[in-house]
Structures are given as structure tokens and as C-alpha cells.
Design a protein around this motif. Structure first.
Motif, PDB file in Angstrom:
ATOM      1  N   GLU A  65      -0.566  -6.232  14.783  1.00 19.41           N
ATOM      2  CA  GLU A  65      -1.182  -4.944  14.451  1.00 19.41           C
ATOM      3  C   GLU A  65      -2.026  -4.993  13.178  1.00 19.41           C
ATOM      4  OE1 GLU A  65      -1.020  -2.342  16.561  1.00 19.41           O
ATOM      5  OE2 GLU A  65       0.003  -3.820  17.818  1.00 19.41           O
ATOM      6  N   LEU A  66      -2.071  -6.143  12.523  1.00 20.82           N
ATOM      7  CA  LEU A  66      -2.723  -6.240  11.217  1.00 20.82           C
ATOM      8  C   LEU A  66      -4.182  -5.786  11.231  1.00 20.82           C
ATOM      9  CD1 LEU A  66      -2.616  -7.064   8.230  1.00 20.82           C
ATOM     10  CD2 LEU A  66      -3.253  -9.372   8.963  1.00 20.82           C
ATOM     11  N   ALA A  67      -4.979  -6.306  12.147  1.00 23.21           N
ATOM     12  CA  ALA A  67      -6.404  -5.968  12.172  1.00 23.21           C
ATOM     13  C   ALA A  67      -6.608  -4.466  12.385  1.00 23.21           C
ATOM     14  CB  ALA A  67      -7.132  -6.765  13.251  1.00 23.21           C
ATOM     15  N   SER A  68      -5.839  -3.862  13.281  1.00 22.63           N
ATOM     16  CA  SER A  68      -6.008  -2.419  13.513  1.00 22.63           C
ATOM     17  C   SER A  68      -5.548  -1.606  12.310  1.00 22.63           C
ATOM     18  CB  SER A  68      -5.314  -1.977  14.801  1.00 22.63           C
ATOM     19  OG  SER A  68      -3.948  -2.274  14.771  1.00 22.63           O
ATOM     20  N   GLU A  69      -4.506  -2.050  11.609  1.00 23.65           N
ATOM     21  CA  GLU A  69      -4.070  -1.348  10.399  1.00 23.65           C
ATOM     22  C   GLU A  69      -5.145  -1.423   9.309  1.00 23.65           C
ATOM     23  OE1 GLU A  69      -0.067  -2.207   9.022  1.00 23.65           O
ATOM     24  OE2 GLU A  69       0.535  -2.646  11.077  1.00 23.65           O
ATOM     25  N   ILE A  70      -5.759  -2.588   9.153  1.00 23.10           N
ATOM     26  CA  ILE A  70      -6.824  -2.742   8.160  1.00 23.10           C
ATOM     27  C   ILE A  70      -8.040  -1.912   8.565  1.00 23.10           C
ATOM     28  CG2 ILE A  70      -8.449  -4.363   7.104  1.00 23.10           C
ATOM     29  CD1 ILE A  70      -6.190  -6.481   7.272  1.00 23.10           C
ATOM     30  N   ALA A  71      -8.390  -1.931   9.847  1.00 26.89           N
ATOM     31  CA  ALA A  71      -9.526  -1.138  10.333  1.00 26.89           C
ATOM     32  C   ALA A  71      -9.290   0.350  10.057  1.00 26.89           C
ATOM     33  CB  ALA A  71      -9.742  -1.386  11.823  1.00 26.89           C
ATOM     34  N   HIS A  72      -8.062   0.808  10.276  1.00 25.77           N
ATOM     35  CA  HIS A  72      -7.717   2.210  10.011  1.00 25.77           C
ATOM     36  C   HIS A  72      -7.870   2.535   8.524  1.00 25.77           C
ATOM     37  CE1 HIS A  72      -5.791   6.068  10.599  1.00 25.77           C
ATOM     38  NE2 HIS A  72      -4.918   5.771   9.657  1.00 25.77           N
ATOM     39  N   LEU A  73      -7.403   1.627   7.675  1.00 27.23           N
ATOM     40  CA  LEU A  73      -7.548   1.800   6.224  1.00 27.23           C
ATOM     41  C   LEU A  73      -9.020   1.883   5.829  1.00 27.23           C
ATOM     42  CD1 LEU A  73      -5.089  -0.434   4.177  1.00 27.23           C
ATOM     43  CD2 LEU A  73      -5.642   1.957   3.787  1.00 27.23           C
ATOM     44  N   CYS A  74      -9.845   1.062   6.461  1.00 30.55           N
ATOM     45  CA  CYS A  74     -11.280   1.056   6.155  1.00 30.55           C
ATOM     46  C   CYS A  74     -11.901   2.426   6.455  1.00 30.55           C
ATOM     47  CB  CYS A  74     -12.002  -0.032   6.945  1.00 30.55           C
ATOM     48  SG  CYS A  74     -11.671  -1.699   6.330  1.00 30.55           S
ATOM     49  N   VAL A  75     -11.489   3.035   7.552  1.00 29.13           N
ATOM     50  CA  VAL A  75     -11.997   4.361   7.905  1.00 29.13           C
ATOM     51  C   VAL A  75     -11.478   5.403   6.910  1.00 29.13           C
ATOM     52  CG1 VAL A  75     -11.942   6.188   9.657  1.00 29.13           C
ATOM     53  CG2 VAL A  75     -12.280   3.816  10.340  1.00 29.13           C
ATOM     54  N   LEU A  76     -10.177   5.383   6.651  1.00 26.99           N
ATOM     55  CA  LEU A  76      -9.578   6.354   5.720  1.00 26.99           C
ATOM     56  C   LEU A  76     -10.211   6.296   4.334  1.00 26.99           C
ATOM     57  CD1 LEU A  76      -5.715   6.171   6.323  1.00 26.99           C
ATOM     58  CD2 LEU A  76      -7.246   8.073   6.825  1.00 26.99           C
ATOM     59  N   GLU A  77     -10.458   5.084   3.866  1.00 18.12           N
ATOM     60  CA  GLU A  77     -10.957   4.884   2.500  1.00 18.12           C
ATOM     61  C   GLU A  77     -12.487   4.853   2.419  1.00 18.12           C
ATOM     62  OE1 GLU A  77      -9.284   4.799  -0.299  1.00 18.12           O
ATOM     63  OE2 GLU A  77      -7.257   4.828   0.525  1.00 18.12           O
ATOM     64  N   LYS A  78     -13.159   4.977   3.570  1.00 18.88           N
ATOM     65  CA  LYS A  78     -14.629   4.945   3.619  1.00 18.88           C
ATOM     66  C   LYS A  78     -15.181   3.641   3.023  1.00 18.88           C
ATOM     67  CE  LYS A  78     -15.098   9.970   3.537  1.00 18.88           C
ATOM     68  NZ  LYS A  78     -13.702  10.371   3.554  1.00 18.88           N
ATOM     69  N   VAL A  79     -14.571   2.542   3.433  1.00 19.91           N
ATOM     70  CA  VAL A  79     -14.938   1.206   2.968  1.00 19.91           C
ATOM     71  C   VAL A  79     -16.278   0.795   3.589  1.00 19.91           C
ATOM     72  CG1 VAL A  79     -14.268  -1.221   3.145  1.00 19.91           C
ATOM     73  CG2 VAL A  79     -12.573   0.504   2.528  1.00 19.91           C
ATOM     74  N   GLN A  80     -17.087   0.102   2.795  1.00 20.03           N
ATOM     75  CA  GLN A  80     -18.407  -0.342   3.252  1.00 20.03           C
ATOM     76  C   GLN A  80     -18.525  -1.857   3.387  1.00 20.03           C
ATOM     77  OE1 GLN A  80     -19.804   2.093  -0.052  1.00 20.03           O
ATOM     78  NE2 GLN A  80     -21.449   2.772   1.311  1.00 20.03           N
ATOM     79  N   GLY A  81     -17.482  -2.578   2.992  1.00 21.24           N
ATOM     80  CA  GLY A  81     -17.479  -4.029   3.093  1.00 21.24           C
ATOM     81  C   GLY A  81     -16.077  -4.566   2.850  1.00 21.24           C
ATOM     82  N   ILE A  82     -15.810  -5.759   3.365  1.00 22.10           N
ATOM     83  CA  ILE A  82     -14.497  -6.386   3.257  1.00 22.10           C
ATOM     84  C   ILE A  82     -14.658  -7.758   2.612  1.00 22.10           C
ATOM     85  CG2 ILE A  82     -12.527  -7.290   4.568  1.00 22.10           C
ATOM     86  CD1 ILE A  82     -13.203  -5.190   6.745  1.00 22.10           C
ATOM     87  N   VAL A  83     -13.733  -8.084   1.704  1.00 22.22           N
ATOM     88  CA  VAL A  83     -13.713  -9.392   1.054  1.00 22.22           C
ATOM     89  C   VAL A  83     -12.365 -10.036   1.364  1.00 22.22           C
ATOM     90  CG1 VAL A  83     -13.802 -10.636  -1.145  1.00 22.22           C
ATOM     91  CG2 VAL A  83     -15.223  -8.594  -0.805  1.00 22.22           C
ATOM     92  N   ILE A  84     -12.417 -11.231   1.959  1.00 20.97           N
ATOM     93  CA  ILE A  84     -11.196 -11.948   2.325  1.00 20.97           C
ATOM     94  C   ILE A  84     -11.083 -13.200   1.474  1.00 20.97           C
ATOM     95  CG2 ILE A  84      -9.923 -13.109   4.177  1.00 20.97           C
ATOM     96  CD1 ILE A  84     -11.496 -11.471   6.199  1.00 20.97           C
ATOM     97  N   GLY A  85      -9.888 -13.434   0.941  1.00 21.61           N
ATOM     98  CA  GLY A  85      -9.648 -14.645   0.174  1.00 21.61           C
ATOM     99  C   GLY A  85      -9.796 -15.879   1.049  1.00 21.61           C
ATOM    100  N   GLU A  86     -10.575 -16.835   0.552  1.00 21.30           N
ATOM    101  CA  GLU A  86     -10.818 -18.088   1.272  1.00 21.30           C
ATOM    102  C   GLU A  86      -9.912 -19.161   0.683  1.00 21.30           C
ATOM    103  OE1 GLU A  86     -14.728 -20.443   2.743  1.00 21.30           O
ATOM    104  OE2 GLU A  86     -14.712 -19.833   0.655  1.00 21.30           O
ATOM    105  N   SER A  87      -8.974 -19.630   1.492  1.00 21.76           N
ATOM    106  CA  SER A  87      -7.958 -20.561   1.026  1.00 21.76           C
ATOM    107  C   SER A  87      -8.400 -22.009   1.241  1.00 21.76           C
ATOM    108  CB  SER A  87      -6.652 -20.290   1.776  1.00 21.76           C
ATOM    109  OG  SER A  87      -5.620 -21.084   1.260  1.00 21.76           O
ATOM    110  N   LYS A  88      -8.667 -22.689   0.141  1.00 13.83           N
ATOM    111  CA  LYS A  88      -9.045 -24.105   0.182  1.00 13.83           C
ATOM    112  C   LYS A  88      -8.168 -24.881  -0.797  1.00 13.83           C
ATOM    113  CE  LYS A  88     -13.848 -23.604   1.596  1.00 13.83           C
ATOM    114  NZ  LYS A  88     -15.230 -23.962   1.311  1.00 13.83           N
TER     115      LYS A  88
END
Length: 129
Positions: A36-59
Motif C-alpha cells: 500500500e506504500l505507493a498509494s499512501e504516498i500518492a494520497h499524501l501528495c494530494v492532501l499536502e498539494k505536493v508538486q514534486g517528490i525527492v527519493i533518497g538514492e542509496s549507493k
């Protein structure tokens, strides 16, 4: 631009969010990794009116992707499909350890690591606006 930051972990995923102007990152919540992670994040993006996402890149230190990046790429693809938002990678070397060093180990450590990733992205890109 309001951004959402993600510190992906195999069990827990830290979420951070910026202020409306996209200048300061704040720890928001920790979500369980799972189907359910992606849908929970997508829901948060709508609630918070997010305009972009930054994901940590693990190297690793040799700049090779860590094993967890396969799951990160899958999450990114699902979020691109669901959110239709720009998604950026930001190096996350040692951010979880940095968050624990600052505040100790607690339930919000992963969210704090996400805030460190997000703030790093903001700082690195502030002169590119």
C-alpha cells in the motif's frame, strides 16, 4: 514548490515535506514498507498539494547502487504513474545515521532522514531556480 521527501527502507519508509515555498524540510511521518506504500504516498501528495517528490538514492562508497535500489526504482515507477509529478533522486549516504546522531533512535528517525535528504536536495538546487 512544495516537495515530499522519501527515505526508503525495507521495513519503514520515512516521509518529509517542505513548507509551501519549498525552502525548509520537516519530518512528517513513517509508513510501513509494503503493497500500500505507493498509494499512501500518492494520497499524501494530494492532501499536502505536493508538486514534486525527492527519493533518497542509496549507493555504496564506490557509487554503485545498493540492493535496495531495485525496490526504490519500482516505487518511483508506481509513483510516476499514480501522481504524475516530477520525481528526483538525491544521494542519501549516511542520512539515517546522521538523523540518529542528531536526535537518537526513535519512531521518527526515518522521517528525519527523509528531511535530511529533502533539505540536501533543496540546498543543492537553490541556485538553479
Amino acid at each position: 514548490m512544495k516537495l515530499l521527501g522519501i527515505d526508503y527502507g525495507a521495513k519503514r519508509v520515512g516521509i518529509a515535506i517542505t513548507d509551501d515555498g519549498g525552502t525548509l524540510a520537516f519530518a512528517k511521518t513513517v509508513l510501513p514498507a509494503g503493497p500500500e506504500l505507493a498509494s499512501e504516498i500518492a494520497h499524501l501528495c494530494v492532501l499536502e498539494k505536493v508538486q514534486g517528490i525527492v527519493i533518497g538514492e542509496s549507493k555504496n562508497f564506490a557509487q554503485e547502487e545498493n540492493a535496495i535500489m531495485g525496490a526504490v526504482h519500482e516505487l518511483k515507477a508506481r509513483l510516476e504513474e499514480m501522481c504524475k509529478l516530477p520525481i528526483y533522486f538525491e544521494p542519501e549516504l549516511m542520512t539515517s545515521m546522521e538523523a540518529q546522531h542528531i536526535q537518537g533512535q526513535n519512531d521518527m528517525s526515518d522521517a528525519s532522514a527523509a528531511a535530511i535528504i529533502l533539505q540536501s536536495y533543496i540546498e543543492r538546487n537553490k541556485h538553479h531556480d
